[in-house]
Write a protein that holds these residues in place. Structure first.
Motif, mmCIF file in Angstrom:
data_model
loop_
_atom_site.group_PDB
_atom_site.id
_atom_site.type_symbol
_atom_site.label_atom_id
_atom_site.label_comp_id
_atom_site.label_asym_id
_atom_site.label_seq_id
_atom_site.Cartn_x
_atom_site.Cartn_y
_atom_site.Cartn_z
ATOM 1 N N ALA A 235 0.845 -1.192 0.000
ATOM 2 C CA ALA A 235 0.000 0.000 0.000
ATOM 3 C C ALA A 235 0.880 1.241 0.000
ATOM 4 C CB ALA A 235 -0.917 0.008 1.223
ATOM 5 N N LEU A 236 0.369 2.298 -0.595
ATOM 6 C CA LEU A 236 1.078 3.570 -0.586
ATOM 7 C C LEU A 236 0.928 4.233 0.776
ATOM 8 C CD1 LEU A 236 -0.095 4.975 -4.046
ATOM 9 C CD2 LEU A 236 2.197 4.157 -3.496
ATOM 10 N N ALA A 237 1.912 5.012 1.153
ATOM 11 C CA ALA A 237 1.753 5.859 2.329
ATOM 12 C C ALA A 237 0.671 6.897 2.034
ATOM 13 C CB ALA A 237 3.076 6.556 2.664
ATOM 14 N N VAL A 238 0.052 7.416 3.084
ATOM 15 C CA VAL A 238 -1.041 8.361 2.890
ATOM 16 C C VAL A 238 -0.599 9.551 2.047
ATOM 17 C CG1 VAL A 238 -2.618 9.948 4.053
ATOM 18 C CG2 VAL A 238 -2.211 7.679 5.012
ATOM 19 N N ASP A 239 0.546 10.121 2.368
ATOM 20 C CA ASP A 239 1.022 11.295 1.628
ATOM 21 C C ASP A 239 1.260 10.963 0.154
ATOM 22 O OD1 ASP A 239 0.878 12.758 3.930
ATOM 23 O OD2 ASP A 239 3.045 12.741 4.330
ATOM 24 N N ASP A 240 1.798 9.774 -0.110
ATOM 25 C CA ASP A 240 2.060 9.375 -1.496
ATOM 26 C C ASP A 240 0.759 9.163 -2.263
ATOM 27 O OD1 ASP A 240 4.767 9.458 -1.006
ATOM 28 O OD2 ASP A 240 4.938 7.320 -0.578
ATOM 29 N N ALA A 241 -0.231 8.579 -1.597
ATOM 30 C CA ALA A 241 -1.524 8.368 -2.250
ATOM 31 C C ALA A 241 -2.196 9.689 -2.566
ATOM 32 C CB ALA A 241 -2.424 7.509 -1.364
ATOM 33 N N VAL A 242 -2.163 10.609 -1.609
ATOM 34 C CA VAL A 242 -2.775 11.926 -1.829
ATOM 35 C C VAL A 242 -2.058 12.663 -2.948
ATOM 36 C CG1 VAL A 242 -3.171 14.188 -0.780
ATOM 37 C CG2 VAL A 242 -3.676 12.105 0.516
ATOM 38 N N GLN A 243 -0.730 12.564 -2.980
ATOM 39 C CA GLN A 243 0.035 13.209 -4.046
ATOM 40 C C GLN A 243 -0.366 12.673 -5.418
ATOM 41 O OE1 GLN A 243 4.376 13.422 -3.541
ATOM 42 N NE2 GLN A 243 4.614 12.836 -5.679
ATOM 43 N N LEU A 244 -0.588 11.364 -5.487
ATOM 44 C CA LEU A 244 -0.956 10.755 -6.758
ATOM 45 C C LEU A 244 -2.340 11.198 -7.216
ATOM 46 C CD1 LEU A 244 -0.677 8.760 -9.111
ATOM 47 C CD2 LEU A 244 -1.411 6.938 -7.552
ATOM 48 N N VAL A 245 -3.326 11.122 -6.336
ATOM 49 C CA VAL A 245 -4.690 11.451 -6.774
ATOM 50 C C VAL A 245 -4.871 12.950 -6.984
ATOM 51 C CG1 VAL A 245 -5.718 9.409 -5.717
ATOM 52 C CG2 VAL A 245 -5.546 11.504 -4.386
ATOM 53 N N ALA A 246 -4.035 13.760 -6.330
ATOM 54 C CA ALA A 246 -4.148 15.209 -6.501
ATOM 55 C C ALA A 246 -3.411 15.707 -7.739
ATOM 56 C CB ALA A 246 -3.610 15.925 -5.261
ATOM 57 N N TYR A 247 -2.588 14.852 -8.330
ATOM 58 C CA TYR A 247 -1.791 15.263 -9.492
ATOM 59 C C TYR A 247 -2.696 15.611 -10.669
ATOM 60 C CZ TYR A 247 1.203 14.854 -13.604
ATOM 61 O OH TYR A 247 1.845 15.087 -14.798
ATOM 62 N N ARG A 248 -2.391 16.714 -11.340
ATOM 63 C CA ARG A 248 -3.115 17.126 -12.533
ATOM 64 C C ARG A 248 -2.101 17.570 -13.594
ATOM 65 N NH1 ARG A 248 -6.246 14.792 -10.038
ATOM 66 N NH2 ARG A 248 -8.412 15.320 -9.480
ATOM 67 N N ASP A 249 -2.287 17.074 -14.801
ATOM 68 C CA ASP A 249 -1.416 17.427 -15.923
ATOM 69 C C ASP A 249 -2.134 18.478 -16.756
ATOM 70 O OD1 ASP A 249 0.283 17.627 -18.034
ATOM 71 O OD2 ASP A 249 0.062 15.559 -18.728
ATOM 72 N N GLU A 250 -1.717 19.716 -16.617
ATOM 73 C CA GLU A 250 -2.387 20.814 -17.317
ATOM 74 C C GLU A 250 -1.890 20.987 -18.747
ATOM 75 O OE1 GLU A 250 -4.830 22.134 -15.899
ATOM 76 O OE2 GLU A 250 -4.524 21.497 -13.814
ATOM 77 N N SER A 251 -0.812 20.281 -19.108
ATOM 78 C CA SER A 251 -0.204 20.507 -20.423
ATOM 79 C C SER A 251 -0.596 19.454 -21.462
ATOM 80 C CB SER A 251 1.322 20.526 -20.288
ATOM 81 O OG SER A 251 1.803 19.289 -19.794
ATOM 82 N N GLY A 252 -1.229 18.377 -21.038
ATOM 83 C CA GLY A 252 -1.535 17.290 -21.957
ATOM 84 C C GLY A 252 -2.928 17.376 -22.562
ATOM 85 N N ASP A 253 -3.384 16.250 -23.085
ATOM 86 C CA ASP A 253 -4.713 16.143 -23.676
ATOM 87 C C ASP A 253 -5.754 16.280 -22.566
ATOM 88 O OD1 ASP A 253 -7.094 15.383 -24.800
ATOM 89 O OD2 ASP A 253 -6.383 13.479 -25.623
ATOM 90 N N PRO A 254 -6.634 17.282 -22.630
ATOM 91 C CA PRO A 254 -7.590 17.481 -21.536
ATOM 92 C C PRO A 254 -8.590 16.342 -21.382
ATOM 93 C CG PRO A 254 -8.090 18.916 -23.398
ATOM 94 C CD PRO A 254 -6.761 18.305 -23.682
#
Length: 320
Positions: free
Chosen positions: A123-142
């Protein structure tokens, strides 16, 4: 599956003629790989050493004697996998000896190596999981970005299996394997054994799904009646392999140091809910486990987390 390396290599006198003939049989007739032949030879050498120490002829070894040897070797920290390989070599040799008329009894038949301990789920650590789900790529295909964000939020926010995720439809129906009720903030999923369950959807996941629905039409062909919530660029239902690939790429882009797969997010969901609530029964219901014993593995992850907190925080736990 890779063949386990021997944990120690018995060294002794030359092998008996019967064992040399057996190894030649494996090499010529069975055409086993050189690595496998070496492992079999080491297992037979160990058998010879054990029999010599006990003063027993190989042809007169009993079931009880083999059981004692296995228990002794297990107590000396020989791993269950190595023991299983060793016993397989012994069993196979005695079986060959029986076909040659050299023994009446195979003392290894019916005996099993000790079971290997099941590895704890990753399992991911809480901080790592939050970092992953909060990640947003603003430069790619929307469109792809909206789809990826929604699937990651649902995997972690609801603890879904990947099969449950790709089975979700927009609306309930006779053929639906699962669907979302956004007004009620609920996911209705079809789990293992065709068992249905309802899982609450958190605010972040709801927002991500609604954002994806605004873009979903861009991947649909005119007049398409595709019912799947998650579709690919060609307009068809997304498959589990696509989800794994997309999640892996997203995790790397988000800076994750681990190889992240869908079931890891399910493990993370379960572990983090248990850490916060301590309610094992609730986690069992959310995951759709038929037996509480399946869910109890997360108590070990929870204990690991508490142990790390203790080691880091308690003054009497710190190394001097």
């Amino acid at each position: 599956m890779a063949t386990p390396a021997p944990e120690s290599e018995p060294i002794g006198s030359p092998l008996p003629e019967s064992q040399r003939r057996y190894l030649e049989h494996l090499r010529v007739e069975r055409r086993l790989a050189l690595r496998t032949l070496c492992l079999y030879e080491q297992a037979l050498r160990r058998l010879c050493l054990l029999a010599d120490e006990a003063g027993i002829a190989l042809e007169r070894v009993s079931v009880q004697q083999v059981r004692r040897w296995v228990a002794r070797l297990h107590g000396q920290d020989l791993s269950p996998r190595s023991l299983a390989l060793m016993m397989s070599a012994w069993r196979s040799w005695y079986r060959w000896m029986g076909r040659q008329g050299l023994v009446d009894l195979n003392p290894v038949d019916g005996l099993r190596a000790p079971k290997s301990a099941k590895p704890l789920p990753k399992a991911l650590a809480v901080d790592d999981a939050v970092q992953l789900v909060a990640y947003r790529d603003e430069s790619g295909d929307p469109v792809r970005e909206a789809s990826d964000a929604a699937l990651v939020e649902l995997l972690y926010g609801c603890g879904l299996r990947v099969s449950e995720l790709v089975g979700l439809d927009l609306l309930p129906g006779a053929a639906a394997r699962g669907w979302l009720d956004l007004d009620a903030a609920e996911a209705h999923v079809l789990g293992k054994g065709s068992k249905q369950r309802m899982v609450p959807i958190g605010r972040a996941a709801l927002e991500a799904v609604r954002a994806w629905l605004q873009w979903r039409g861009d991947w649909l062909a005119p007049g398409s009646t595709e019912a799947a919530l998650f579709i690919g660029p060609r307009g068809g239902r997304m498959g589990a392999t696509q989800v794994r690939q997309r999640l892996s790429l997203r995790a790397m882009a988000a800076g994750s140091s681990s190889h992240v797969h869908p079931h890891m997010l399910r493990h993370s969901f379960a572990s983090h809910v248990l850490q916060s609530s301590g309610d094992l029964r609730a986690v069992q219901e959310l995951l759709g486990h038929a037996n509480i014993s399946t869910t109890q593995v997360y108590t070990k992850l929870d204990f690991q987390h508490l142990a790390k907190v203790y080691d880091a925080a308690h003054p009497r736990a710190r190394k001097r």
